[in-house]
Enzyme design. Structure first.
Site, PDB file in Angstrom:
ATOM      1  N   LYS A   1      27.112  96.564  82.088  1.00  0.00           N
ATOM      2  CA  LYS A   1      28.265  96.157  82.900  1.00  0.00           C
ATOM      3  C   LYS A   1      29.086  95.141  82.112  1.00  0.00           C
ATOM      4  CE  LYS A   1      29.043  92.930  85.787  1.00  0.00           C
ATOM      5  NZ  LYS A   1      30.406  92.596  85.367  1.00  0.00           N
TER       6      LYS A   1
ATOM      7  N   GLY B   1      25.962  85.116  79.513  1.00  0.00           N
ATOM      8  CA  GLY B   1      26.946  84.547  80.437  1.00  0.00           C
ATOM      9  C   GLY B   1      26.617  83.102  80.721  1.00  0.00           C
TER      10      GLY B   1
ATOM     11  N   THR C   1      25.082  79.628  82.349  1.00  0.00           N
ATOM     12  CA  THR C   1      23.735  79.158  82.690  1.00  0.00           C
ATOM     13  C   THR C   1      23.514  79.289  84.194  1.00  0.00           C
ATOM     14  OG1 THR C   1      23.606  77.727  80.779  1.00  0.00           O
ATOM     15  CG2 THR C   1      22.226  77.123  82.637  1.00  0.00           C
TER      16      THR C   1
ATOM     17  N   VAL D   1      24.670  81.553  86.340  1.00  0.00           N
ATOM     18  CA  VAL D   1      24.289  82.916  86.729  1.00  0.00           C
ATOM     19  C   VAL D   1      22.932  83.277  86.112  1.00  0.00           C
ATOM     20  CG1 VAL D   1      24.912  85.367  86.634  1.00  0.00           C
ATOM     21  CG2 VAL D   1      26.673  83.655  87.098  1.00  0.00           C
ATOM     22  N   GLY D   2      22.711  82.833  84.884  1.00  0.00           N
ATOM     23  CA  GLY D   2      21.428  83.100  84.220  1.00  0.00           C
ATOM     24  C   GLY D   2      20.267  82.595  85.061  1.00  0.00           C
TER      25      GLY D   2
ATOM     26  N   GLU E   1      21.120  84.790  77.336  1.00  0.00           N
ATOM     27  CA  GLU E   1      21.920  84.083  76.325  1.00  0.00           C
ATOM     28  C   GLU E   1      22.982  83.328  77.098  1.00  0.00           C
ATOM     29  OE1 GLU E   1      21.240  84.122  73.170  1.00  0.00           O
ATOM     30  OE2 GLU E   1      19.980  85.887  72.935  1.00  0.00           O
TER      31      GLU E   1
ATOM     32  N   CYS F   1      30.345  80.455  73.210  1.00  0.00           N
ATOM     33  CA  CYS F   1      29.140  79.794  73.737  1.00  0.00           C
ATOM     34  C   CYS F   1      28.610  78.753  72.774  1.00  0.00           C
ATOM     35  CB  CYS F   1      28.080  80.840  74.036  1.00  0.00           C
ATOM     36  SG  CYS F   1      27.815  81.934  72.643  1.00  0.00           S
TER      37      CYS F   1
ATOM     38  N   GLU G   1      29.931  72.071  79.716  1.00  0.00           N
ATOM     39  CA  GLU G   1      30.545  73.071  78.847  1.00  0.00           C
ATOM     40  C   GLU G   1      31.961  73.322  79.371  1.00  0.00           C
ATOM     41  OE1 GLU G   1      29.260  77.182  79.214  1.00  0.00           O
ATOM     42  OE2 GLU G   1      29.284  77.398  77.045  1.00  0.00           O
TER      43      GLU G   1
HETATM   44  P1  NAD Z   1      29.504  84.525  83.982  1.00  0.00           P
HETATM   45  O1  NAD Z   1      28.091  84.101  84.035  1.00  0.00           O
HETATM   46  O2  NAD Z   1      30.377  84.126  85.086  1.00  0.00           O
HETATM   47  O3  NAD Z   1      29.621  86.097  83.873  1.00  0.00           O
HETATM   48  C1  NAD Z   1      28.943  86.818  82.883  1.00  0.00           C
HETATM   49  C2  NAD Z   1      28.690  88.214  83.398  1.00  0.00           C
HETATM   50  O4  NAD Z   1      27.805  88.139  84.504  1.00  0.00           O
HETATM   51  C3  NAD Z   1      29.925  88.944  83.893  1.00  0.00           C
HETATM   52  O5  NAD Z   1      29.818  90.293  83.530  1.00  0.00           O
HETATM   53  C4  NAD Z   1      29.821  88.798  85.406  1.00  0.00           C
HETATM   54  O6  NAD Z   1      30.448  89.824  86.110  1.00  0.00           O
HETATM   55  C5  NAD Z   1      28.342  88.850  85.609  1.00  0.00           C
HETATM   56  N1  NAD Z   1      27.865  88.206  86.833  1.00  0.00           N
HETATM   57  C6  NAD Z   1      28.432  87.199  87.534  1.00  0.00           C
HETATM   58  N2  NAD Z   1      27.683  86.904  88.617  1.00  0.00           N
HETATM   59  C7  NAD Z   1      26.626  87.739  88.590  1.00  0.00           C
HETATM   60  C8  NAD Z   1      25.493  87.920  89.436  1.00  0.00           C
HETATM   61  N3  NAD Z   1      25.305  87.188  90.510  1.00  0.00           N
HETATM   62  N4  NAD Z   1      24.591  88.863  89.113  1.00  0.00           N
HETATM   63  C9  NAD Z   1      24.749  89.618  88.001  1.00  0.00           C
HETATM   64  N5  NAD Z   1      25.807  89.504  87.184  1.00  0.00           N
HETATM   65  C10 NAD Z   1      26.732  88.568  87.461  1.00  0.00           C
HETATM   66  O7  NAD Z   1      30.023  83.988  82.571  1.00  0.00           O
HETATM   67  P2  NAD Z   1      31.464  84.187  81.959  1.00  0.00           P
HETATM   68  O8  NAD Z   1      32.352  83.184  82.608  1.00  0.00           O
HETATM   69  O9  NAD Z   1      31.876  85.601  81.956  1.00  0.00           O
HETATM   70  O10 NAD Z   1      31.194  83.815  80.439  1.00  0.00           O
HETATM   71  C11 NAD Z   1      31.169  82.547  79.980  1.00  0.00           C
HETATM   72  C12 NAD Z   1      29.773  82.039  79.779  1.00  0.00           C
HETATM   73  O11 NAD Z   1      29.053  82.899  78.899  1.00  0.00           O
HETATM   74  C13 NAD Z   1      29.747  80.703  79.124  1.00  0.00           C
HETATM   75  O12 NAD Z   1      28.845  79.840  79.761  1.00  0.00           O
HETATM   76  C14 NAD Z   1      29.278  81.003  77.708  1.00  0.00           C
HETATM   77  O13 NAD Z   1      28.684  79.914  77.072  1.00  0.00           O
HETATM   78  C15 NAD Z   1      28.374  82.135  77.921  1.00  0.00           C
HETATM   79  N6  NAD Z   1      28.159  82.924  76.696  1.00  0.00           N
HETATM   80  C16 NAD Z   1      26.971  82.839  76.042  1.00  0.00           C
HETATM   81  C17 NAD Z   1      26.751  83.541  74.863  1.00  0.00           C
HETATM   82  C18 NAD Z   1      25.421  83.448  74.142  1.00  0.00           C
HETATM   83  O14 NAD Z   1      25.155  84.304  73.303  1.00  0.00           O
HETATM   84  N7  NAD Z   1      24.587  82.483  74.422  1.00  0.00           N
HETATM   85  C19 NAD Z   1      27.751  84.341  74.342  1.00  0.00           C
HETATM   86  C20 NAD Z   1      28.962  84.407  75.021  1.00  0.00           C
HETATM   87  C21 NAD Z   1      29.151  83.690  76.197  1.00  0.00           C
END
Ligand code: NAD
Length: 795
Positions: free
Chosen positions: A192, A244, A246, A248-249, A266, A300, A397
């Protein structure tokens, strides 16, 4: 105008990249993009679409399907159906497909780059020269892993159907980081993309199909977080790989707890960029530009915390401000710009608010004088000085082009400031003294450290975080294990439910000599200590005879044990040779008392003497195994395509909590403690709840085996209660829990505070006598973090 004028101002006109082909492609999909499932395009079952917008202008790019339960079900079913044939194809067959994907990306590189730039707002220069070449490299590299999978990973099998969820900042690159290893190692995928940036994934799917990728191997379902959540919850998904935030992670860790789904995360970062006073300052200035203004700082691993040694701080800031004046912001498709658009108005607002907060908290704001484009989401490069370690902008962040700066005096202070973060993704160290830089790198809590460089990436070098930046690595051999599982573990069967505890047989009084009272204490910080609550629990034989008593450990005992383990952290710095010697010595001392141990085991478990003796002998053998591995489970040197190397170093996790299984009370404990201790971790062990005496007897062996105080702490008591305390403890870096299904679920669920690493058995019983299932790299790999230290060289 004079040449001198141009030289001084460096003004030049626009150099827009042509977008005709991309617009034409978008037009062919003007009715809306569907989901790519089982090799076909499917309209969304719900009929709902959302819009993809151009961050640079706010204009519409396309209609995107919102994925619902039915769409996700269909995609997972397609991936499941394709799994068998994809695995049967073998490594070479998959290598051919990955190679074709790499070639496809290269053939269409301009189309991908322009589309990425339009959809995400990143400068075309970056999409064209960084993102897309790295994508192709990822597929080539993993075509190679598929080819040699059988010889390189003979004891591992693919995980199965993988759900992958990616963010918007590097849409195509994150897709490649996810799907290349997953497919190479024989998994099938439902991916996704982020709702802001789904287009390059859809183009990729369309072109991948033309390369002949079998139906169902790769499925793309578009949608927002709700669609992602459906994927996470799906019972036929075997693994979730997430990149994505932290926040949501953490939610995904909670949702997948106890389901048996494998998980890699990640997540975010707040990476330090450390400049020592002997650094090449001009080089470091360019490094900062790359660290925080690459991709508008929406990275990130962005070097968002500038740490300057005091002596050079003023000079460096003055130079940096001058350099900031020359950064050009504008239309992402303009080949002359350095900084493009912020992904969306909502992110722009967030950046503005955080910067305002920083200023309110006393930071001094610097932004260069240039004008921003009149429309679209743009934010200038920003520097905040007069910032403290506790300031919001130094902690949160920001995920935008905002740099905060602080100073330090000594190398130790630099390390302290750098590590003063809940994150641990990356770090940059700048010094011309190689000894200093290489001394600092291992001290930084970060998965990637760049020496005199920043933002270097390659498919052969693992990327991923420590702490709340997540767990798992992407890329390199270390990244392979995110998509493989030990084959021997597939044979594990659910543990049989425990029989009812027998009734304790009351002792009868009499005039013969009574047995000497045996109440084992806890073992904390090298001392035998009474439990805090002053309660004891009886240890019974299967018939109910009371064999002794052990302390009933509680929350406070665990706290004390964790504190003792923390003070024994020096164990991680002891030489591997030394750790090996101590493990051998432990084995030697255990061997000297092997009959006593066999007797205790037989009494507690009701096993025959022969079986009990075998357990002790296998435990001694296991200690030898880990003494052997202690100085052989080493890092590797990666050779990415640059003049330099990346050292993949294996480092201890820190403090690990261990909940031992009820079965094999000695062997189970040693099989879990020894790999962690061999790799330099300090541990807090909760022994077998029913049969803890062989663990408490072990304290006497440990006391005579030169194991430093605090490295191994033993707290007896109830497994689930103490497991929860360990999982919730924010100063514990990992928990390994072997026992009931409930124990596994709780440990995973309660680990979310500091996102500690967990290794649980989901209630499946390990055959502790089978070396393939119970010893060696399958456990060692969970006992270390891999840090990649990039060392470019040359004049
Ligand atoms: P996000 O967590 O909001 O979204 C990431 C993904 O998760 C999107 O596809 C989103 O639709 C999905 N998502 C959102 N809520 C969800 C849920 N409840 N269940 C399942 N999926 C869900 O993050 P973002 O704003 O898109 O990206 C920015 C973040 O990503 C930053 O914190 C950045 O540091 C991190 N990031 C980390 C790395 C790494 O390799 N460590 C790389 C790129 C970005």
């Amino acid at each position: 105008m004079s040449v001198q004028h141009y030289f001084d101002t460096m003004e030049y006109g626009l150099a827009p990249e042509a977008d005709k082909e991309v617009r034409a492609w978008l037009k062919t999909h003007a009715d809306g993009f569907g989901h790519f499932i089982g090799g076909q395009w499917h309209s969304p079952h719900s009929g709902h679409y959302f819009e993809a917008l151009e961050p640079g202008s706010g204009k519409k790019l396309g209609k995107i399907a919102q994925g619902s339960q039915e769409d996700v079900d269909l995609a997972v079913a397609a991936a499941k159906a394709a799994l068998g044939p994809w695995q049967k194809l073998g490594g070479h067959g998959r290598a051919r497909h990955l190679y074709a994907l790499a070639r496809m990306v290269q053939r269409h590189s301009r189309l991908f780059a322009v589309l990425e730039s339009l959809d995400n707002g990143k400068p075309i220069r970056e999409a064209r020269d960084i993102d897309v070449p790295l994508v192709a490299r990822h597929f080539y590299h993993h075509a190679g892993w598929a080819q040699i999978q059988e010889s390189e990973f003979p004891d591992h099998s693919p995980i199965g159907v993988v759900g992958q969820i990616i963010p918007w900042n590097f849409p195509l690159l994150m897709l490649a980081w996810k799907i290349a290893p997953a497919l190479a190692f024989g998994n099938t995928v439902v991916l996704k993309p982020a709702e802001f940036t789904p287009l390059t994934a859809l183009l990729f799917a369309e072109l991948a199909q033309k390369t002949g990728l079998p139906d169902g191997v790769l499925n793309i379902v578009t949608g927002d977080g709700a669609t992602g959540a459906l994927l996470v919850e799906h019972p036929d998904i075997d693994k979730i790989a997430f990149t994505g935030s932290t926040e949501v992670g953490r939610m995904l860790r909670e949702r997948t707890a106890g389901t048996g789904k494998s998980l890699t995360l990640e997540l975010g970062g707040k990476s330090p960029f450390i400049v020592f006073d002997d650094a090449d300052l001009d080089g470091a200035i360019e490094g900062v530009v790359d660290a925080i203004w690459f991709n508008q700082g929406q990275v990130c691993c962005a070097g968002s915390r500038l740490l300057l040694q005091e002596g050079i701080s003023e000079r460096f800031i003055a130079k940096l401000k001058r350099r900031m004046e020359t950064l050009r912001i504008g239309d992402p498709l303009d080949k002359t710009i350095d900084i493009g658009a912020i992904i969306a108005p909502v992110q722009l607002e967030r950046i503005k608010k955080l910067v305002e907060k920083g200023v309110l908290e006393g930071a001094e704001l610097y932004q260069p004088s240039g004008n921003l484009p009149a429309s679209g989401s743009f934010y200038p490069p920003t520097l905040l000085t007069n910032v403290f370690a506790s300031s919001t902008v130094a902690v949160e962040e920001i995920f935008g082009p905002v740099l905060v700066s602080m100073t330090f005096r000594t190398p130790d202070e630099a390390v302290m400031l750098a590590n003063n973060s809940r994150y641990g993704l990356a770090a940059s160290v700048w010094s011309e003294t190689i000894g200093l830089a290489l001394d600092i790198a291992p001290k930084l809590k970060a998965g990637v450290v760049w020496i005199n460089a920043t933002n270097l990436f390659d498919a052969s070098v693992g990327f991923g975080g420590y702490r709340e930046s997540g767990f798992g690595r992407e890329g390199g051999k270390e990244g392979a294990y995110a998509y493989l599982k030990p084959t021997a573990w597939a044979k594990r069967k659910p543990r049989k439910p425990l029989p009812e505890l027998p009734q304790a047989i009351e002792k009868k009084g009499g005039f013969e000599f009574p047995e000497i009272d045996r109440t084992a204490k806890l073992f904390i910080g090298g001392k035998q200590i009474r439990p805090d609550g002053n309660y004891v629990r009886p240890v019974l034989s299967p018939k109910g005879e009371v064999l002794g008593e052990v302390g009933e450990g509680n929350r406070k005992d665990i706290r004390n044990a964790v504190a003792a383990a923390r003070s024994a952290e020096g164990w991680g710095k002891v030489t591997a040779h030394n750790r090996a010697q101590i493990l051998y010595y432990w084995a030697e001392n255990l061997s000297a008392r092997s009959d006593d141990f066999a007797q205790t085991i037989a009494k507690m478990t009701g096993d025959s003497k022969t079986i009990a003796r075998k357990e002790v002998q296998t435990s001694i053998r296991r200690l030898f195994t880990y003494a052997a591995w202690a100085d052989k489970y080493e890092g590797i040197v990666h050779t990415p395509p640059l003049r330099g190397v990346a050292l993949a170093m294996k480092e201890p996790l820190g403090i690990a909590g261990i909940i031992c299984p009820n079965e094999a009370p000695l062997l189970g404990l040693i099989s879990l403690v020894a790999p962690l201790v061999a790799m330099g971790n300090a541990v807090v062990v909760v022994p077998s709840e029913w049969h803890p005496l062989s663990a408490t007897d072990l304290t006497q062996v440990l006391e005579t085996s030169d194991i430093p105080a605090g490295v191994i702490n033993i707290v007896t008591g109830e497994s689930r209660a103490l497991g929860k305390v360990l999982a919730e403890h924010d100063d514990v870096d990992a928990v390994w829990a072997f026992g009931s299904v409930e124990l596994s679920a709780e440990v995973e669920r309660f680990s979310i505070g500091n996102l500690k690493r967990t290794l649980v058995d989901q209630g499946l019983e390990t055959d502790w006598y089978d070396p393939k299932a119970a010893e060696g790299p399958v456990f060692l790999s969970h006992a270390v973090e891999i840090k990649n230290i990039w060392i470019p060289y040359g004049e």
